[in-house]
Enzyme design. Structure first.
Site, mmCIF file in Angstrom:
data_model
loop_
_atom_site.group_PDB
_atom_site.id
_atom_site.type_symbol
_atom_site.label_atom_id
_atom_site.label_comp_id
_atom_site.label_asym_id
_atom_site.label_seq_id
_atom_site.Cartn_x
_atom_site.Cartn_y
_atom_site.Cartn_z
ATOM 1 N N ALA A 68 -3.807 -6.955 0.967
ATOM 2 C CA ALA A 68 -3.874 -8.254 1.617
ATOM 3 C C ALA A 68 -2.753 -8.357 2.652
ATOM 4 O O ALA A 68 -1.797 -7.579 2.630
ATOM 5 C CB ALA A 68 -3.737 -9.362 0.583
ATOM 6 N N GLY A 113 -5.640 -5.536 -2.338
ATOM 7 C CA GLY A 113 -6.914 -5.888 -1.734
ATOM 8 C C GLY A 113 -7.667 -4.703 -1.177
ATOM 9 O O GLY A 113 -8.905 -4.721 -1.129
ATOM 10 N N GLU A 116 -9.394 -3.191 -4.078
ATOM 11 C CA GLU A 116 -10.473 -4.094 -4.468
ATOM 12 C C GLU A 116 -11.655 -4.009 -3.505
ATOM 13 O O GLU A 116 -12.816 -4.095 -3.918
ATOM 14 C CB GLU A 116 -9.930 -5.521 -4.555
ATOM 15 C CG GLU A 116 -8.990 -5.704 -5.744
ATOM 16 C CD GLU A 116 -8.194 -6.996 -5.688
ATOM 17 O OE1 GLU A 116 -8.274 -7.767 -6.655
ATOM 18 O OE2 GLU A 116 -7.507 -7.236 -4.675
ATOM 19 N N GLU A 136 -0.063 -6.109 -7.526
ATOM 20 C CA GLU A 136 0.179 -7.548 -7.376
ATOM 21 C C GLU A 136 1.303 -8.062 -8.268
ATOM 22 O O GLU A 136 2.050 -8.977 -7.863
ATOM 23 C CB GLU A 136 -1.115 -8.326 -7.673
ATOM 24 C CG GLU A 136 -2.185 -8.210 -6.601
ATOM 25 C CD GLU A 136 -3.069 -6.989 -6.771
ATOM 26 O OE1 GLU A 136 -4.028 -6.842 -5.995
ATOM 27 O OE2 GLU A 136 -2.800 -6.164 -7.684
#
Length: 262
Positions: A68, A113, A116, A136
């Site tokens: 992210a 991310g 993911e 994270e």
């Protein structure tokens, strides 16, 4: 072909290659990148079988998608962060539900991310230089783009918990050993291997692949009994397609099938 600010879209044979093209930020999932990925999925949903599969990768040698965009997240409040996560949930579900296969070609970092996003693809090919992780917890966060749901389905509950709880980064060889990736290849062979797999699909029924994918995505959320019902329905639908009629006739007549794609 669609034009984007943060992505490139090209074709090789039957494969569409979608590249996150922000190497200066290691292809992080900035809001601008998310918006372009949404538009790319719009295009793919409308394309039916124009392409037989998608290869999703990242520009440069360092990263597939590093994660992210933490700089943008740092300026968000909880409501904005939730909206960011929701957009990625919707995007990854749409990517997962495309009627054609999607291969993540991971050429470098696939962290947070990025991991993911790869998990939402049908399978993952990795460069020998690739690395994976859900870090994270090192930021006081938890996976927010689907990792806590999809990672256990790839590697099992115990291994997923270890990776998520520790935030540990793993290399491609370990990712292969635990079942996170399908194959590991030399960096210079990565894209060619993924494209070759997509081009193999020109030999089989596109409708059958689509039906199999839809059934398997649906069954992910079901118990065995209900999953078998979905499989039976999928089999019946596939049996009644023109592709199935042609495939069975070709087998009986001992000739190559010419699938019409419906």
């Amino acid at each position: 072909m669609e034009q984007f600010d943060t992505l490139t879209m090209t074709t090789q044979g039957a494969a569409l290659i979608l590249t996150v093209n922000q190497p200066a930020s290691m292809n992080a999932l900035a809001l601008e990148v998310v918006a372009d990925l949404e538009r790319a999925v719009d295009y793919l949903e409308a394309s039916e079988f124009k392409h037989r599969g998608v290869v999703l990768t990242g520009a440069g040698e360092k990263a597939f998608v590093a994660g992210a965009n933490i700089v943008q997240m740092n300026s968000m409040d909880a409501e904005a962060a939730l909206a960011y996560g929701h957009r990625m949930h919707v995007l990854t579900e749409r990517l997962e539900s495309l009627q054609i296969p999607v291969i993540a070609a991971v050429n470098g970092f696939a962290l947070g991310g990025g991991c993911e996003l790869a998990l939402a693809c049908d399978f993952i090919y990795a460069s020998e230089r690739a690395s994976f992780g859900q870090p994270e917890v090192t930021l006081g966060l938890v996976p927010g783009f689907g990792g806590s749901v999809r990672l256990p389905r790839r590697v099992g509950n115990a291994m997923a918990r270890e990776l998520i709880f520790t935030g540990r980064r793993i290399k491609a060889a370990e990712a292969l050993r635990i079942g996170l990736v399908n194959r590991v290849v030399a960096p210079e062979e990565l894209l060619a291997q993924a494209v070759a797999t997509i081009n193999e699909l020109t030999k089989v029924s596109p409708m059958a692949v689509s039906n199999a994918k839809r059934a398997m995505v649906t069954m992910d959320a079901l118990n065995v009994h209900d999953g078998l019902k979905v499989e039976a329905q999928s089999f019946t639908e596939a049996f009644n397609t023109a592709d199935s009629v042609e495939g069975r006739a070709a087998f009986v007549e001992k000739r190559a099938a010419d699938f019409p794609g419906n």
